[in-house]
Scaffold this active site. Sequence first.
Site: not given
Length: 306
Positions: A92, A123
């Site tokens: 953004e 992960e």
Amino acid sequence: MNPSSSADPTDRGHLLTEQANPHSQGLDQMSALELVDLFNREDQRTLDAIATARAPLAAAIERTAAALRQGGRLFYIGAGTSGRLGVLDASECPPTFCTPPELVQGIIAGGAGALVRSSEGLEDIAEDGAAALAERQVNELDVVVGITAGGTTPYVQGALAAARQRGATTIFIACVPAEQVPIAVDVDIRLLVGPEIVAGSTRLKAGTVTKMALNILSTGAMIQLGKVYGNRMVDVSVTNVKLRDRALRILCDLTELDRAEAADLLQRSGQRVKLALMMHWSGLEAEAAEAKLAASNGQLREALKG
């Protein structure tokens, strides 16, 4: 409580984010309205968590702005929900502040595919986090923000260890107390929202408060870099009808020009709002106004004083 030295290192039950919330024990028996009310009460804790972390958040803004000002980059790195939130915030920045895509980057375990498909197994590989930073040639000018609700994600821990070795500024964002998961970083941000309504589902309060913190961090840094004048995003990227309308409204509001005059000024500035404002208030043409802005590191108020 803290785990004992003989505890199973894979047993994360002691972590605040994994505990059961006493206020939601009858969750499966609640009406829809009762669920909404419970969520609302619990979500109030996100505001308190941000307030409690105000000092490290401010330090993170200052450290990040200083690094970007010197030519560094900002990296978010995480897995699962935490990784997705980092990628979202990074994505953004270009449309909001007209930054190049490489300035703020989100890194998620499993790559782009993990944005829409679970890849939580990845992960657990600390070396992959370190490799992701090596691939991007992270150095002493950069900032690396490790995001992990429970604090223990090996991918993030590995990345932060590598970032420290590379001399980068390190920031840690987690939703567990420091005594549960201690870590050596430059800025340690703990967002303590308590156990989730659904035990262990950190896309809830932990995800909400993390998004809030990232909003504050990235926006605060961009403000310090001069990408906001007053409360207007004067480095907005004019790439569609909506953003062109916003640019024209900013110019009209700040200069008292009518819309046609603002459109002409925007055109002469090459669709750059900040430059248009500099041109209007200084009386300079685009090239000279741009030089003044460059000499002031993009700070419009400073350029206007010169």
